[in-house]
Structure formats: C-alpha cells, structure tokens
Design an enzyme around this catalytic site. Structure first.
Site, short mmCIF file in Angstrom:
data_model
loop_
_atom_site.label_atom_id
_atom_site.label_comp_id
_atom_site.label_asym_id
_atom_site.label_seq_id
_atom_site.Cartn_x
_atom_site.Cartn_y
_atom_site.Cartn_z
N ASP A 1 0.84 -1.20 0.00
CA ASP A 1 0.00 0.00 0.00
C ASP A 1 0.87 1.25 0.00
O ASP A 1 0.55 2.25 -0.66
CB ASP A 1 -0.90 0.03 1.24
CG ASP A 1 -2.02 -0.99 1.12
OD1 ASP A 1 -2.07 -1.68 0.07
OD2 ASP A 1 -2.84 -1.10 2.06
N LYS B 1 -35.37 -14.86 -11.40
CA LYS B 1 -35.27 -14.29 -10.05
C LYS B 1 -35.22 -15.36 -8.97
O LYS B 1 -35.81 -16.43 -9.12
CB LYS B 1 -36.48 -13.38 -9.79
CG LYS B 1 -36.52 -12.13 -10.65
CD LYS B 1 -35.36 -11.24 -10.32
CE LYS B 1 -35.60 -9.79 -10.42
NZ LYS B 1 -36.60 -9.10 -9.76
N TYR C 1 2.31 1.91 -3.39
CA TYR C 1 1.23 2.38 -4.25
C TYR C 1 0.93 3.86 -3.97
O TYR C 1 0.85 4.68 -4.88
CB TYR C 1 -0.02 1.52 -4.02
CG TYR C 1 -1.22 1.94 -4.83
CD1 TYR C 1 -1.36 1.55 -6.16
CD2 TYR C 1 -2.23 2.71 -4.26
CE1 TYR C 1 -2.47 1.94 -6.91
CE2 TYR C 1 -3.33 3.11 -4.99
CZ TYR C 1 -3.45 2.71 -6.32
OH TYR C 1 -4.55 3.10 -7.05
N ARG D 1 -28.70 4.94 -16.42
CA ARG D 1 -29.62 4.42 -17.42
C ARG D 1 -30.79 5.39 -17.64
O ARG D 1 -31.30 5.52 -18.74
CB ARG D 1 -30.13 3.05 -16.95
CG ARG D 1 -31.12 2.46 -17.88
CD ARG D 1 -31.43 1.01 -17.58
NE ARG D 1 -32.48 0.61 -18.48
CZ ARG D 1 -33.76 0.70 -18.22
NH1 ARG D 1 -34.15 1.15 -17.05
NH2 ARG D 1 -34.66 0.35 -19.10
N ASP E 1 -27.75 -6.66 -7.71
CA ASP E 1 -28.81 -5.73 -7.34
C ASP E 1 -28.22 -4.35 -7.08
O ASP E 1 -27.92 -3.99 -5.95
CB ASP E 1 -29.55 -6.26 -6.11
CG ASP E 1 -30.86 -5.54 -5.93
OD1 ASP E 1 -31.27 -4.82 -6.86
OD2 ASP E 1 -31.47 -5.70 -4.87
N LYS F 1 -28.06 -15.34 -20.64
CA LYS F 1 -27.92 -14.64 -21.92
C LYS F 1 -27.57 -15.65 -23.01
O LYS F 1 -26.67 -16.48 -22.79
CB LYS F 1 -26.78 -13.61 -21.84
CG LYS F 1 -27.04 -12.54 -20.82
CD LYS F 1 -25.89 -11.56 -20.70
CE LYS F 1 -26.24 -10.55 -19.60
NZ LYS F 1 -25.10 -9.78 -19.16
S1 IVH Z 1 -27.67 -7.47 -18.89
C1 IVH Z 1 -29.54 -5.65 -22.62
N1 IVH Z 1 -26.52 -8.60 -16.85
O1 IVH Z 1 -30.72 -5.89 -14.21
C2 IVH Z 1 -29.25 -6.35 -21.37
N2 IVH Z 1 -28.11 -6.90 -16.42
O2 IVH Z 1 -33.63 -6.02 -14.49
C3 IVH Z 1 -28.56 -5.52 -20.39
N3 IVH Z 1 -28.40 -6.37 -14.05
O3 IVH Z 1 -31.09 -2.99 -16.14
C4 IVH Z 1 -28.60 -6.03 -19.03
N4 IVH Z 1 -26.93 -7.81 -13.30
O4 IVH Z 1 -29.20 -3.05 -14.40
C5 IVH Z 1 -27.41 -7.69 -17.25
N5 IVH Z 1 -25.38 -9.66 -15.15
C6 IVH Z 1 -26.27 -8.75 -15.55
C7 IVH Z 1 -26.96 -7.94 -14.63
C8 IVH Z 1 -27.89 -7.01 -15.11
C9 IVH Z 1 -27.79 -6.87 -12.96
C10 IVH Z 1 -29.45 -5.33 -14.03
C11 IVH Z 1 -29.33 -4.26 -15.09
C12 IVH Z 1 -30.65 -4.27 -15.81
C13 IVH Z 1 -31.54 -4.91 -14.79
C14 IVH Z 1 -32.75 -5.53 -15.44
#
Ligand code: IVH
Length: 686
Positions: free
Chosen positions: A34, A317, A37, A140, A121, A293
């Site tokens: 530290d 969820k 740094y 956003r 979250d 995804k």
């Molecule tokens: S992807 C187009 N990945 O969840 C897709 N979102 O309920 C973009 N969030 O607005 C989002 N963890 O703020 C993505 N691993 C993750 C996430 C995530 C949290 C949030 C994000 C989004 C919200 C939707």
C-alpha cells in the site's frame, strides 16, 4: 523536468498505477505494498500540480473526484439501454427457451447455450471509451436518456480510466452494475444515523445515492464498486460470444463477476440456478437472481428487442429472503393518489444481510386477512429493491391480551372521511391537493425526472415552497418567478439560495414550458397511468386537446369509452375509469386548464427518420427461413408498421409459401408484392 519529460512521466505513472489497480481490483492480487502504491499516486499528484494542463484523461487523480457543476447534464443514449424481462420459476424459464427456439425457427430438442451470470442488485451504468480512454459515463435513466455522471464514475476503482492491453477498440460502450457491499452499506448507514442523516433503505439505494452526488469527492469517499457485464456497442468483430466478451472485459481492466458459467443444456441451467441460490448466502453483495444470456452474439442480434427488453436474455429471479421479528406499531401513510397504506414498524432485524425496520402491510384487507396485530411476532421478507413485506404471523407466539387492529375511517393527514371505490380494496382520501401529504407528493411527481424533470426543484424544495404557501399546485410553479419579484424576502435572499441558484431555477422552469404530450399526461399523476400508458395515450390521441375532449365526452357517453379508449392496446377498463374520474374532479380540470395557459404541449412525435418510417408492411403465407415474429420485429425495427390486413394504406406485401387471400387482395389493389428473399435483401440493404 521540462514539459516533454513531465508528459512522459505522467503517462508512465498513469499506466503503472492502472496496472496496479488492475492487479488489486480486477485480479485481487496486489503486486506492491500500500505504501509503494501511495508513493506512486503522490508522485503523480505532485507532477500534475506543477503541470496542471498536462493532466491526462486516464490520470489516476480523477479517482479522488472534484466538486462539479450545479447539476448533471442529460445524455441521450445512442442505443436505448434496455431492461430485462423476469421469470420466477422453472416452467416460466422453460417457456422462455421455447419462445427463443420458436422465434429462431429451431427444433424443440435443440438447446441454445446460455451464459449464466449473477443478477447484481445495483444500478445500471453505461461507460463510453474512445480510443481506449474513458470519456463518458451515464446512468440508465429511462433507458432513452440518462445523466452524465462521468466524474463520479471515474472515482470507482473497478473500472479502467484507460483500457489495458492490446487490440483496443476505437469505440466501445460497456454496461455494468454499480453496487455496494453489504458490510460497507451497514457501516455507511451507521455513520449516517450517528450524524442524524437519513439511513439508506438498501445497498442499491446507497449505491445510487452515492453516484448522484454533485461533488464527486463525496462519491470517491463512498465504497462503490462496479461489475461489467454487457457490450452495448463494440466496434469490429472482436468477440463472438458473451463468455469471450467477459474475458475480454477483464483483460481491458474491468472487474467481471466471477460466478458466471456457460450452460449448454436446460438441466445445467437449472442446476446452476440452484447452486447459486446457495452461493448467494455467502456473497458480500446482493444478487436477486441469475441473468441467462444467449451466448452467441450473432443469435443475440437476430433475436432483437421486444418492448424495453432484449429477447436474448432473461432474469431468473430468486425467492425472497426471510426473517422473524416483532411488530412494534402500525402507522398509516397517505400516498400520492390518496391511497392509505398501513406500514408495520418492526424491531430491526437482518434479512439477507440488510437491516429491516419497516414493512408495508398494503391495505386494510391484508391486515385483516393475515390478522396482523401490534406486538405480533411475524415473518418478514425482502426481495431485491421491493419494500419488505410481512409474510405471516406466528400466532403461537401471540400474547393472550392482543387486540385485533382497527383501521381508521379518516385520513391520518387531513382527517377527511376515507372512501373505498366499489370493487377496489384500497381506502382513499379524496381531498387531493387539499390534503398536505398528497399535495406535496403530487408536486414532487410533477417535477420528477420522468415527468417534467425540473432540475433544482427536488423534494426538499417542494416541501419548503409548500409550507410557505408559494407552490401548492403545479400551476404555481410557472407563476413563481413573477410572484417572487413582489415577495418581501425574495428567493435570492433565502439561506442556501443566491442569485445564481434562483436564476438556475427560473431557467429550469422556463425550459419545460414546452413539453411533449406523453410527459404531461404522466406528470398529472392520474392513478394507474405510468410512463408506458402515458405514451400509449399520447400515441393514440397525438394532441392534448383531442385527448381531453374525448375523456370529457367519455364521462357521459359509454360508446366513446368503447370506441376511443378500449381499443388502445394496454388500456384496461379500470384505467379508463381512472382517467375519466380524474378529469371529472373539478379541481383537476381547473388545474389542467390553468396549466395550459403557461405551457405548450407538443404533439406526440412518431420516429420519422428510420428507413421504413411511414410505411406499412403486411406478411402473408409461410416464411421459410425466419419466423413470422422475427420478420415483424425486423420491419418494426426499421420503422415500418406491420398491418394485419391488406388495404390501400399497405405499402407492400411480403408473400411467403401458399399465400392466399391477402396476396389476391394486394394484386387487386395494385400493391407491390415481394417474396421472402427479396425481403431479406431489403432488410440487409437498409
Ligand atoms: S444485462 C440488454 N446482466 O438488471 C441487457 N443486467 O432487471 C442488459 N443487471 O437494467 C442487461 N446484473 O441493471 C445484465 N449480469 C447482468 C446484470 C444485469 C444486474 C441489471 C441491469 C438491468 C436490470 C434488469
């Protein structure tokens, strides 16, 4: 040291410090002490003090923050920042997979590989890098427009100020989540309570509050973190799938959540979901589910967007977290629309790492159904940013002298008699702007970000203006500047105000004297009418006069309701009733008429700059290579309206296999007909 040498040295220090930040934050593997740094940071600072104009965009000194201007600038997102759809159980999750396959015309038994990531979250942010330098960071906001919080984000150590490594894209926009760790959150709240400041309700609010600081040195002192998880736009074909993207992000110096996993089959996905439910208990930050995804980015592109969410991803969820505590009291709150909400005051209890001391009881019926009484032992739960709730009473622990809770018949704020709309559960105070609690909240809503968005007129100001009788209705906002001139003590002389801040307020108010129709409808605060419904109404009526005229007629003539309101997709009977009732209240109508004297309402704007704007396409017959939904989505993305029947308004018809009636109609009307291949060529060419 001369300027050239200084510039070189500053570059060396920026790179070196960024490298050590990367080792420390991204890899959690520091290479120097530290003290070493800190010495590097000091060297950098001293040199910058000698050559202030040589301060680099990626200088580590940005991490300390700086007091910034009086407000955040707005940022129009180049591409909308989308949200995610949610599922809550296995069946819904399986349905999501089915929908994907149907859209992509894939057989039922094919699994589409998905990358599973924790759903953090926190608060979504987007980061722009130009030639490897962090140049812009935004919230956003409503997905279309956010706020410029670059200075604040620069203080967050988990993101690189300059991208590291080779092969850096010229332009890059990254999305991720700003969050606060549980222990840091509790510590911050303890400090705030000590200083008589209001505690944050949850880590998410604490992270959001920390980012919305006009003085970024405050943000710098707050323990905020960032996980990167999505490429909003990425030039060049650098990666082919989401898992590669996460790797790339890491090499560029971002912190990526370690609990991501590529799942090839449905069973693997479910298994990972279950594993993560356990892991969740051990994490020192909040996650409220997993995001799945589609891993292949080309498929992601094909899947496109529906409403405000991409088709390619889903939030699965987790169930809410629970704990046991005692109800100390039940208090009643008056909401913006007059709805009375009972709230349980609880003995503080930790639920999933966060202290909970209040829970909503929703309404009288809920209290009766669950028979919740003061002094009862109850199970409470919280799910993400949802307000904590009482799940049930442990009647075995109830004392023998406990009494059934008795709901009041009068408004706890203005004492007027409460009213219950037949068929509705909630009790309401109908005193509107005559009830202080409601008036203040209505005004706050009116000026809030998604409504009129008047900068510099926050909750505290509204309450103060209200208590001094200066703003008691929305109309007063627009006459305040004139009235201020005749005040004994004008705004400029108030504590905390000055000439400049008063002028800023007048400018902010004047800026919104011209506003879009949907914003006005939303700002009025009609029960049940949120942003989406306001947009639907605006799109349908186009101009305010027609909207108002129809609603007033609808009160007397049921056929107007059926002809004009009910056909609008997304407007139900209850909503229609609420809109009509709102304008039947004389006060509201007068207020709107008063407002119209001070504002100009712009007609609803239809996007007119897309290649197929203003055109109507009709699809008929069987398409071979894409599903009907994908074709429809392609057309809408290009600005076209997709019609269900062929008429003189149809621009062209896309005829697939075995097209019948519609093809015939098109030929009769002399409307252009193209086949699926021509359609695909057209889409690719536009
Ligand atoms: S992807 C187009 N990945 O969840 C897709 N979102 O309920 C973009 N969030 O607005 C989002 N963890 O703020 C993505 N691993 C993750 C996430 C995530 C949290 C949030 C994000 C989004 C919200 C939707």
């Amino acid at each position: 040291m001369d300027r050239t040498q200084a510039a070189k040295e500053l570059e060396r220090l920026a790179k070196l410090i960024a490298h050590h930040d990367y080792c420390y934050f991204t890899l959690a593997n520091p290479k120097i002490s530290d003290e070493q740094y800190d010495a590097l940071r000091r060297q950098n600072q001293e040199l910058e003090a000698l050559f202030p104009d040589l301060r680099r965009l990626d200088s580590p000194s940005h991490r300390i923050g700086s007091p910034v201007s009086s407000q955040f600038d707005k940022v129009k997102h180049r591409k909308p920042l989308l949200s995610l759809d949610n599922v809550f159980n296995e069946k819904e999750f399986a349905d999501f997979g089915k929908k994907l396959r149907r859209f992509l015309k894939m057989p039922e038994d094919v699994s589409i590989p998905m990358l599973a990531e924790p759903k953090i979250d926190g608060l979504s942010a987007s980061l722009h890098y130009q030639d490897g330098q962090f140049v812009l960071g935004a919230t956003r906001g409503d997905g279309q427009e956010g706020e410029n919080i670059t200075a604040n984000l620069r203080t967050v150590r988990d993101l690189p100020l300059g991208l590291l490594g080779e092969n850096i894209p010229k332009s890059l926009e990254i999305r991720g989540e700003v969050y606060m760790k549980l222990a840091d959150f509790e510590e911050l709240n303890a400090k705030r309570r000590q200083q008589d400041e209001q505690a944050f309700a949850n880590p998410r609010n604490a992270a959001a509050g920390s980012l919305r600081q006009l003085d970024s040195t405050v943000t710098a002192a707050r323990p905020v973190h960032f996980f990167a998880y999505y490429a909003q736009s990425l030039e060049g074909n650098l990666v082919e799938n989401q898992s590669e993207l996460l790797q790339k992000l890491q090499t560029w110096g971002f912190v990526v959540n370690p609990h991501h996993k590529l799942c090839n089959t449905f069973d693997e996905m479910i298994k990972y979901y279950q594993t993560m439910q356990e892991v969740r208990q051990t994490l020192d930050y909040e996650i409220d589910g997993l995001v799945f995804k589609v891993n292949d980015l080309r498929l992601q592109e094909r899947l496109g967007v529906v409403g405000r969410a991409p088709r390619h991803s889903i939030a699965f969820k987790f169930a809410a977290q629970q704990a046991e505590t005692i109800v100390d009291d039940i208090i009643l709150q008056v909401g913006r629309t007059g709805v009375i909400t009972p709230v349980a005051v609880l003995q503080p209890v930790i639920v999933g790492g966060v202290t909970v001391s209040r829970a909503t009881l929703h309404n009288e019926e809920e209290i009766r159904r669950k028979d919740i009484r003061i002094k009862d032992t109850v199970i409470v739960q919280r799910a993400g940013d949802v307000i904590p709730q009482v799940v049930k009473v442990k009647t075995s622990k109830r004392s023998s002298d406990s009494q059934v809770y008795c709901f009041t018949a009068n408004c706890p704020c203005c004492n007027s008699h409460l009213y219950q709309t037949p068929g509705q559960i909630a009790k309401r105070c109908l005193n509107g702007f005559g009830c202080e609690d409601q008036a203040i909240q209505r005004l706050i809503h009116f000026v809030s970000r998604d409504a009129l968005n008047i900068d510099g007129l926050g909750e505290k100001h509204i309450s103060r203006f209200y208590s001094l009788n200066l703003i008691t209705t929305p109309v007063d906002i627009f006459t305040l500047e004139d009235r201020n001139k005749t005040l004994k003590e004008s705004l400029e002389t108030w504590e905390g105000w000055g000439k400049q801040s008063a002028q800023n307020l007048w400018d902010a108010i004047n800026k919104v004297r011209t506003l879009p129709l949907d914003k006005l409808i939303y700002a009025l605060g009609i029960p049940q009418i949120g942003q989406t419904t306001a947009k639907l109404l605006a799109k349908h009526f186009m101009v305010f006069e027609r909207f108002l005229e129809t609603i007033l007629k609808a009160h007397q003539n049921d056929s107007v309701v059926h002809k004009e309101l009910m056909p609008i997709e997304g407007i139900g009977h209850g909503m229609a009733r609420d809109i009509i009732d709102f304008f039947q209240q004389k006060y509201n109508l007068q207020m709107v008429e008063g407002l119209l004297k001070h504002i100009t309402v712009l007609p609803y704007e239809v996007a007119s700059n897309l290649p197929l704007s203003g055109k109507t396409v009709v699809f008929t017959g069987g398409l071979e290579h894409i599903s009907r939904s994908e074709a429809k989505a392609q057309a809408e993305k290009l600005g076209a309206k997709v019609g269900s029947a062929v008429s003189a308004q149809t621009t062209f018809v896309v005829a697939g296999k075995d097209a019948g009636q519609k093809l015939k109609a098109a030929k009769e009307l002399g409307i252009q007909v193209i086949d699926e291949t021509a359609w695909q060529e057209m889409v690719a060419g536009l």
